[in-house]
Motif scaffolding. Structure first.
Motif, PDB file in Angstrom:
ATOM      1  N   ALA A 182      29.914  50.264  45.942  1.00 55.99           N
ATOM      2  CA  ALA A 182      29.275  50.865  47.103  1.00 55.99           C
ATOM      3  C   ALA A 182      30.094  50.442  48.318  1.00 55.99           C
ATOM      4  N   GLY A 183      30.505  49.280  48.465  1.00 60.83           N
ATOM      5  CA  GLY A 183      31.328  48.995  49.595  1.00 60.83           C
ATOM      6  C   GLY A 183      32.668  48.209  49.206  1.00 60.83           C
ATOM      7  N   GLY A 184      33.132  48.031  47.950  1.00 57.77           N
ATOM      8  CA  GLY A 184      34.625  47.816  47.980  1.00 57.77           C
ATOM      9  C   GLY A 184      34.638  46.272  47.132  1.00 57.77           C
ATOM     10  N   ASN A 185      33.572  45.619  47.153  1.00 54.19           N
ATOM     11  CA  ASN A 185      33.768  44.136  46.696  1.00 54.19           C
ATOM     12  C   ASN A 185      33.452  44.155  45.146  1.00 54.19           C
ATOM     13  N   ARG A 186      32.557  44.827  44.396  1.00 54.20           N
ATOM     14  CA  ARG A 186      32.513  44.619  43.040  1.00 54.20           C
ATOM     15  C   ARG A 186      33.544  45.523  42.315  1.00 54.20           C
ATOM     16  N   SER A 187      34.170  46.542  43.168  1.00 56.36           N
ATOM     17  CA  SER A 187      35.206  47.125  42.564  1.00 56.36           C
ATOM     18  C   SER A 187      36.650  46.179  42.446  1.00 56.36           C
ATOM     19  N   ALA A 188      36.477  45.557  43.507  1.00 54.20           N
ATOM     20  CA  ALA A 188      37.694  44.388  43.361  1.00 54.20           C
ATOM     21  C   ALA A 188      37.651  43.692  42.189  1.00 54.20           C
ATOM     22  N   LEU A 189      36.556  42.966  42.102  1.00 53.88           N
ATOM     23  CA  LEU A 189      36.209  42.066  40.921  1.00 53.88           C
ATOM     24  C   LEU A 189      36.525  42.698  39.661  1.00 53.88           C
ATOM     25  N   ALA A 190      35.909  44.173  39.719  1.00 53.60           N
ATOM     26  CA  ALA A 190      36.253  44.675  38.294  1.00 53.60           C
ATOM     27  C   ALA A 190      37.548  45.024  37.763  1.00 53.60           C
ATOM     28  N   ALA A 191      38.349  45.301  39.210  1.00 58.38           N
ATOM     29  CA  ALA A 191      39.941  45.558  39.074  1.00 58.38           C
ATOM     30  C   ALA A 191      40.558  44.148  38.689  1.00 58.38           C
ATOM     31  N   ARG A 192      40.305  43.126  38.808  1.00 61.74           N
ATOM     32  CA  ARG A 192      40.857  41.950  38.196  1.00 61.74           C
ATOM     33  C   ARG A 192      40.617  41.656  36.916  1.00 61.74           C
ATOM     34  N   ASP A 193      39.388  42.029  36.276  1.00 63.12           N
ATOM     35  CA  ASP A 193      39.044  41.956  35.193  1.00 63.12           C
ATOM     36  C   ASP A 193      39.698  42.990  34.196  1.00 63.12           C
ATOM     37  N   LEU A 194      39.689  44.130  34.920  1.00 65.27           N
ATOM     38  CA  LEU A 194      40.786  45.417  33.902  1.00 65.27           C
ATOM     39  C   LEU A 194      42.061  44.737  33.930  1.00 65.27           C
ATOM     40  N   ALA A 195      42.694  44.184  34.955  1.00 64.70           N
ATOM     41  CA  ALA A 195      44.090  43.755  34.846  1.00 64.70           C
ATOM     42  C   ALA A 195      44.271  42.792  33.886  1.00 64.70           C
ATOM     43  N   PHE A 196      43.140  41.834  33.665  1.00 68.67           N
ATOM     44  CA  PHE A 196      42.985  40.927  32.721  1.00 68.67           C
ATOM     45  C   PHE A 196      43.155  41.364  31.310  1.00 68.67           C
ATOM     46  N   MET A 236      36.136  21.440  41.579  1.00 68.54           N
ATOM     47  CA  MET A 236      36.191  22.145  42.959  1.00 68.54           C
ATOM     48  C   MET A 236      35.453  23.542  42.891  1.00 68.54           C
ATOM     49  N   SER A 237      34.799  23.906  43.935  1.00 68.73           N
ATOM     50  CA  SER A 237      34.127  24.979  43.809  1.00 68.73           C
ATOM     51  C   SER A 237      34.647  25.912  45.252  1.00 68.73           C
ATOM     52  N   VAL A 238      34.210  27.296  44.825  1.00 64.17           N
ATOM     53  CA  VAL A 238      34.811  28.255  45.775  1.00 64.17           C
ATOM     54  C   VAL A 238      33.306  29.123  46.253  1.00 64.17           C
ATOM     55  N   THR A 239      33.487  29.623  47.494  1.00 70.38           N
ATOM     56  CA  THR A 239      32.456  30.555  47.815  1.00 70.38           C
ATOM     57  C   THR A 239      32.426  31.815  47.381  1.00 70.38           C
ATOM     58  N   SER A 240      31.597  32.705  47.409  1.00 73.22           N
ATOM     59  CA  SER A 240      31.666  34.196  47.109  1.00 73.22           C
ATOM     60  C   SER A 240      32.865  34.654  47.938  1.00 73.22           C
ATOM     61  N   SER A 241      32.678  34.421  49.205  1.00 73.21           N
ATOM     62  CA  SER A 241      33.644  35.130  50.149  1.00 73.21           C
ATOM     63  C   SER A 241      35.289  34.678  49.895  1.00 73.21           C
ATOM     64  N   GLN A 242      35.243  33.185  49.529  1.00 75.17           N
ATOM     65  CA  GLN A 242      36.727  32.953  49.280  1.00 75.17           C
ATOM     66  C   GLN A 242      37.080  33.403  48.000  1.00 75.17           C
ATOM     67  N   LEU A 243      36.163  33.631  46.875  1.00 74.25           N
ATOM     68  CA  LEU A 243      36.633  34.237  45.818  1.00 74.25           C
ATOM     69  C   LEU A 243      37.209  35.672  46.004  1.00 74.25           C
ATOM     70  N   LEU A 244      36.261  36.397  46.984  1.00 79.31           N
ATOM     71  CA  LEU A 244      36.627  37.886  47.233  1.00 79.31           C
ATOM     72  C   LEU A 244      38.026  37.946  47.936  1.00 79.31           C
ATOM     73  N   ASP A 264      45.138  39.595  45.130  1.00 79.98           N
ATOM     74  CA  ASP A 264      45.662  39.526  43.916  1.00 79.98           C
ATOM     75  C   ASP A 264      45.786  41.196  43.209  1.00 79.98           C
ATOM     76  N   ILE A 265      44.785  41.893  43.722  1.00 80.68           N
ATOM     77  CA  ILE A 265      44.832  43.183  43.237  1.00 80.68           C
ATOM     78  C   ILE A 265      45.498  44.198  44.030  1.00 80.68           C
ATOM     79  N   ALA A 266      45.275  45.398  43.669  1.00 76.79           N
ATOM     80  CA  ALA A 266      45.763  46.540  44.568  1.00 76.79           C
ATOM     81  C   ALA A 266      44.735  47.217  44.976  1.00 76.79           C
ATOM     82  N   LYS A 311      40.289  35.937  47.645  1.00 75.71           N
ATOM     83  CA  LYS A 311      41.742  35.668  46.737  1.00 75.71           C
ATOM     84  C   LYS A 311      41.800  36.819  45.942  1.00 75.71           C
ATOM     85  N   VAL A 312      40.702  37.298  45.136  1.00 72.08           N
ATOM     86  CA  VAL A 312      40.984  38.410  44.371  1.00 72.08           C
ATOM     87  C   VAL A 312      41.591  39.706  45.080  1.00 72.08           C
TER      88      VAL A 312
END
Ligand SMILES: [Zn+2]
Length: 395
Positions: free
Chosen positions: A82-96, A1-9, A15-17, A11-12
């Motif tokens: 810059a716009g709030g996407n990379r920081s969302a992914l980064a927040a997920r990894d710090l939570a991990f 099963m694959s997800v697109t970038s926008s689906q991943l974003l 999950d994060i604040a 979802k993330v």
């Protein structure tokens, strides 16, 4: 099963604040303890960043967060990009990694800027500076932050003679951003034996002008200011106002006392050096932290007791050694690293190739830095007998 970038974003982001720029601004304004982390790349940060943010590109975040920001897993951390996407992914990894209180700022730096909130610029060195200062940056005691301190350094060299020349060359090379030179002399052929800023073609030119040309050729990225005049009680405060550290490379009594008193009265450090024939010495006077020149020599000697005012000889290489002790102390003071020569003087004997250190104490009876100072205004002592001018005296 694959997800697109926008689906991943999306979802993330569930999950994060997330927080808004407005919320962050309010919290910071209220003095909240937030660790702000900018996860953008270097070239993006060049345009500006939020004051106080740690700058860690996304690719290094997990590796550097503990050392650069905090080990505390319960600390409040706000990430932005810059716009709030990379920081969302980064927040997920710090939570991990177990960080429990991580948020991503919606809209990123663009949102912050568009909202009209304050930001800083010049937080990072340019690519050109990264190359030029690579051997500094690789040192943990200096690093990019230390290099920025050097670039913001403002240092006045009193005298562009034997001591001032090597000091100026190395401070310019090290990237000390604002170097002032005060000297009222022109280059003489007899200077070339040791005053390494100058060449044959400079003979007859004002030293400060010849020096500026050479220093800017060495490092065009710095600001070199020239003061083609003698220091007196009338101009010294104006000249010194543009600088944070004073380097004394003159050895005539009037200037030495004038510089000392003005530095004590304005609270500025003096990196002092002197040379005679085959011997030299260096020390650092920091008001409030150690003695000043008058603690050791309260008053100038009476004119009749000055041993000889004729120009003495000096071994040409000697001022190089002493001038570089001074340059070294300046760099340490700017970086805030190491143990400066405060309260001690380093003596150098070139003939025996020996160094010796003496302790110096502040005198509570000192006329200018003592508990009940009697010198509260600047004094222009007379240039008794034919004392050489500021730079000549230092060789
Ligand atoms: Zn004193």
């Amino acid at each position: 099963m694959s997800v697109t970038s926008s689906q991943l974003l999306s979802k993330v982001k569930q999950d994060i604040a997330e927080v808004t720029a407005e919320q962050v601004q309010k919290q910071l304004g209220a003095g909240a303890e937030i660790h702000l982390v900018d996860v953008r790349e270097r070239d993006e940060v060049m345009d500006g960043y939020i004051s106080g943010a740690a700058l860690i590109p996304r690719g290094f975040l997990e590796l550097n967060i503990e050392e650069d920001v905090t080990m505390d897993r319960s600390a409040e951390i706000v990430l932005y990009c810059a716009g709030g996407n990379r920081s969302a992914l980064a927040a997920r990894d710090l939570a991990f990694m177990g960080y429990e209180n991580v948020k991503s700022m919606i809209g990123g730096f663009k949102g912050w800027k568009d909202a009209g909130y304050q930001f800083e610029q010049g937080g990072l060195l340019s690519e050109d500076d990264m190359q030029r200062y690579a051997r500094h940056i690789i040192l943990p005691e200096v690093g990019e932050g230390g290099q920025q301190k050097l670039l913001k350094g403002r240092v006045l060299l009193v005298g562009a003679g034997g001591l001032g020349c090597p000091t100026a060359l190395y401070l310019a090379a090290a990237g000390v951003g604002q170097i002032g030179l005060v000297d009222a002399d022109v280059v003489d052929k007899s200077n070339l034996q040791r005053q390494v800023l100058f060449g044959e073609s400079d003979v007859g030119r004002p030293k400060v002008e010849a020096a500026r040309d050479r220093l800017l050729d060495l490092n065009p990225g710095i600001d070199v200011r020239t003061h083609y005049e003698l220091l007196t009680s009338h101009n010294i405060y104006d000249v010194m106002a543009e600088y944070d550290i004073i380097v004394n490379g003159c050895d005539n009594f009037p200037t030495r006392y004038l510089v000392n008193d003005a530095a004590v009265l304005t609270g500025k450090p003096v990196v002092d050096g002197s040379i005679f024939r085959f011997e030299g010495q260096a020390t650092v006077y920091v008001p409030g932290e150690g003695p000043c020149y008058r603690c050791l020599y309260p008053e100038p000697p009476p004119p009749g007791e000055v041993p000889s005012c004729a120009e003495g000889g000096v071994l040409g290489v000697l001022p190089g050694t002493v001038g570089l002790m001074q340059a070294t102390e300046v760099v340490k003071l700017i970086l805030g690293e190491g143990k400066p020569l405060i309260g001690r003087v380093l003596l150098y004997d070139a003939m025996d190739m020996k160094f010796r250190e003496l302790k110096l104490r502040r005198d509570s009876e000192c006329p200018v830095c003592g508990d009940n100072p009697t010198v509260t205004e600047l004094i222009d002592y007379q240039q008794f007998c034919g004392l050489p001018s500021q730079s000549e005296a230092a060789g």
